[in-house]
Design a protein around this motif. Sequence first.
Motif, PDB file in Angstrom:
ATOM      1  N   ASP A   5       0.837  -1.204   0.000  1.00 50.85           N
ATOM      2  CA  ASP A   5       0.000   0.000   0.000  1.00 50.85           C
ATOM      3  C   ASP A   5       0.871   1.254   0.000  1.00 50.85           C
ATOM      4  N   PHE A   6       0.204   2.400   0.069  1.00 47.28           N
ATOM      5  CA  PHE A   6       0.880   3.698   0.021  1.00 47.28           C
ATOM      6  C   PHE A   6       1.973   3.806   1.084  1.00 47.28           C
ATOM      7  N   PHE A   7       1.672   3.341   2.291  1.00 44.53           N
ATOM      8  CA  PHE A   7       2.598   3.553   3.403  1.00 44.53           C
ATOM      9  C   PHE A   7       3.820   2.644   3.316  1.00 44.53           C
ATOM     10  N   ASP A   8       3.667   1.476   2.693  1.00 42.36           N
ATOM     11  CA  ASP A   8       4.838   0.631   2.474  1.00 42.36           C
ATOM     12  C   ASP A   8       5.855   1.345   1.576  1.00 42.36           C
ATOM     13  N   VAL A   9       5.356   1.880   0.480  1.00 41.13           N
ATOM     14  CA  VAL A   9       6.255   2.540  -0.465  1.00 41.13           C
ATOM     15  C   VAL A   9       6.772   3.849   0.113  1.00 41.13           C
ATOM     16  N   LYS A  10       5.917   4.541   0.891  1.00 47.35           N
ATOM     17  CA  LYS A  10       6.361   5.774   1.554  1.00 47.35           C
ATOM     18  C   LYS A  10       7.522   5.477   2.510  1.00 47.35           C
ATOM     19  N   ALA A  11       7.456   4.344   3.212  1.00 46.12           N
ATOM     20  CA  ALA A  11       8.552   3.972   4.109  1.00 46.12           C
ATOM     21  C   ALA A  11       9.831   3.706   3.322  1.00 46.12           C
ATOM     22  N   ASP A  12       9.713   3.045   2.162  1.00 47.05           N
ATOM     23  CA  ASP A  12      10.893   2.796   1.327  1.00 47.05           C
ATOM     24  C   ASP A  12      11.495   4.111   0.839  1.00 47.05           C
ATOM     25  N   MET A  13      10.610   5.035   0.456  1.00 44.03           N
ATOM     26  CA  MET A  13      11.098   6.321  -0.025  1.00 44.03           C
ATOM     27  C   MET A  13      11.780   7.104   1.092  1.00 44.03           C
TER      28      MET A  13
END
Length: 804
Positions: A625-633
């Motif tokens: 989800d959005f927050f998974d990718v936000k954490a990677d970023m």
Amino acid sequence: MQFSEQWLRTLVNPALTTEQLTHLLTMAGLEVEDCDPVGVPFSKVVVGHILSTERHPNADRLNVCSVDVGGETLQIVCGAPNARAGIKIPCALVGAALPGESADKPFVIAPVKMRGVESFGMLCSARELRLSEDHGGLLELPEDSPVGADVYQLLQLDDQKITIKLTPNRADCLSLLGVAREVSALTDTPLQMPAMLPVSPQSDATFPARISSPAGCGRFGGRVIRNVDAKAQTPAWMVQRLERVGLRSISALVDVTNYVMLELGQPLHVYDLDRLQGSIDVRFGRAGEQLKLLNEQTVTVDESVLLIADDSGPIGLAGIMGGQSTKAELHTRHIYLEAAFFFPAAIAGRARRYNFSSDASHRFERGVDFDGTARAMERASQLIVEICGGEPGPVQWQVAELPARPPVSMRTVRARKLIGVDIDDDTMQQIFRRLGLPCQRSEEGGEMRLVVTPPSYRFDLEIEEDLVEEVARVYGFERIPARPPKVPANMRIATEATRSLHQLRVLLADVDYQEVINYSFVERAWERDFAGNDNAIALKNPIASHLEVMRSSLIGGLVSTLRYNLNRKAARVRLFELGKVFLRDASVQNGPLTVAGYAQPMRVAALAWGSALPEQWADSGRAVDFFDVKADMEQLLQASGTVRCIKDSHPALHPGRSARVQLNGQDIGWIGELHPQWVQAYDLPSAPVVFELEASPVLQVPLPDYQDISSLPAVRRDLALVVDQQLPAQQLVDDLRASAPALVTEISLFDVYAGKGIESGKKSLALRVMLHNTLKTLTDEEIEGAIATLLAEASRQHGAQLRN
């Protein structure tokens, strides 16, 4: 460029083996790609003369032939349809070894009895000797072939077909004469020019011609030859040479023009004189004019295409291909032979515009010897009159303006420095003499110079370095010793304030993303869909019709790669790309790596689709989800400063699940789910999450800031604050951090709640507050005072209330 070794040796014959010759050419810059024997070896095949033929008594399709093989007459049974008395053919004697299925399994001829009649040998077709695929009948040899002669030697099958890979600047070697010049210079062997006797006019017949476009044509010449026999047989020696360079014999007139083009490098064309109307004009095309070419293709020309025209309109694409309306055919009696020099800039790219190529355009767009045009005209006239007869008229030349060949100067000291060998001035001058380059010595500023005037066939000699290369080539690259360069190598420590693109790659690979490299040119629809760009930078000459514009975003390429993987049943896809995008920017000026009016910033983008984690027993397969990718970023950006995601809309992203990314208060990119419209349009099972960032600010990292490590414990307090539903949690956290006392070291959000027990239109934000003093243990009064300060600021700025 393909040629026959034996044909080459008629012009220059150095004392070198085939292997030595090909190695010499390769080391001189004319790379030999292939060297193949013309014929497959065979033995005991001689010239036979059929004296008589009789019908086989027991077979309708067989003949019993009486064959003279030189000194004896053999009886041979043959089923070829063209077996007849009087012709000369290859005859395989008893014991002959013909080419078989493989080199170690030859086909051996033995006496046989065919339908009761004995046969002592075999009459051969071209395919049985592996000369061609023709199996329609016996191979008929020239009438003057000596009976009993060895066919392998008679047909010169010990020849080699040599193919060289030429660079575009060496147009002079697109002919046998050009290659012979090179071999002559490299080996210092005399060059034997082809025998060319001027053809004396036998009539006053001429045809008017003019050059209306001197920018495209520098010289145009023509000659009328009347009463030719267009059906005349092309000599066997010419057919053989054409076949060995990859051309088939068509007719005597066409064969002669092809032969002269291969021999001298000058394309020519033959017109049917009776089909020409008015006069010939060399001019640029007019919009809407059409022309049917010799390849049956009809093309529409414009003002940029150089034409050969008469009063009826276009009759040929100048320097490329003639037209159907005026071509010479087997019934043609009177011809007009044309030879011309067309400027390379007027020919280059025109054939490719119409999706074909020709031997003529291949040569003209690289540069043809403009002084050799008259020589080629005389050579072709001589061959046509010898083979087809006819009454030649005088040659008429129209000359506009020919290319200037300014002298090129080479400093001998600089040449020695670049080559790395102490070659004396006399040797350099001798090398230019062997190359046929007029050379004079001069002294300027105390430096010895060799001044060379490039000949008309060398379009590649323009600057000093071109002459240095010629010296090195002829001197021999193999004779130049290999010396490692000696330069001062200062080890410079990389600044701590920046990191490399490779480090970004490593960081993204560490969180399970795989790098992809996509084309910089993309579909126009991608620019509209994923970047909202209706004014994309268009390519003038795209490699494919759909890849027609330059990308201004990396998202389209990642989505395309995702589709590629999904079509191959991939269950989990995580991709990233580091690459340039191309934007219109009038402020960008010319530079070594830029084009005026266009910016080319580097960006980093990533895409995740499928499950958040690889398949495993401890995870139920939750979708990313959005927050998974936000954490990677954020992991990628955390070393560069403070990261903020601000809710905003982007053409490629979901309106309610997208955010503008800020780094240290500067907008650097976007993150969010792909827009549902594009999920449907690009046939994706569900929406991937993507981010795209400017790479330049991400590469900047602040210098490390040392802080003391305290042995005293920190204190944690949790606060649950009820605020308006519309208040961004990040804004509350930022405001509290700005007003927090010094002993507050961290404020972070760990829970959000809205529902039962919370007033409608409100939400509860749970914050973790860490308090620490590195010098002493905190007292309850200090802790409670700091918490009270935070609550007061939250209430004052946002009306927040402590949740019961």
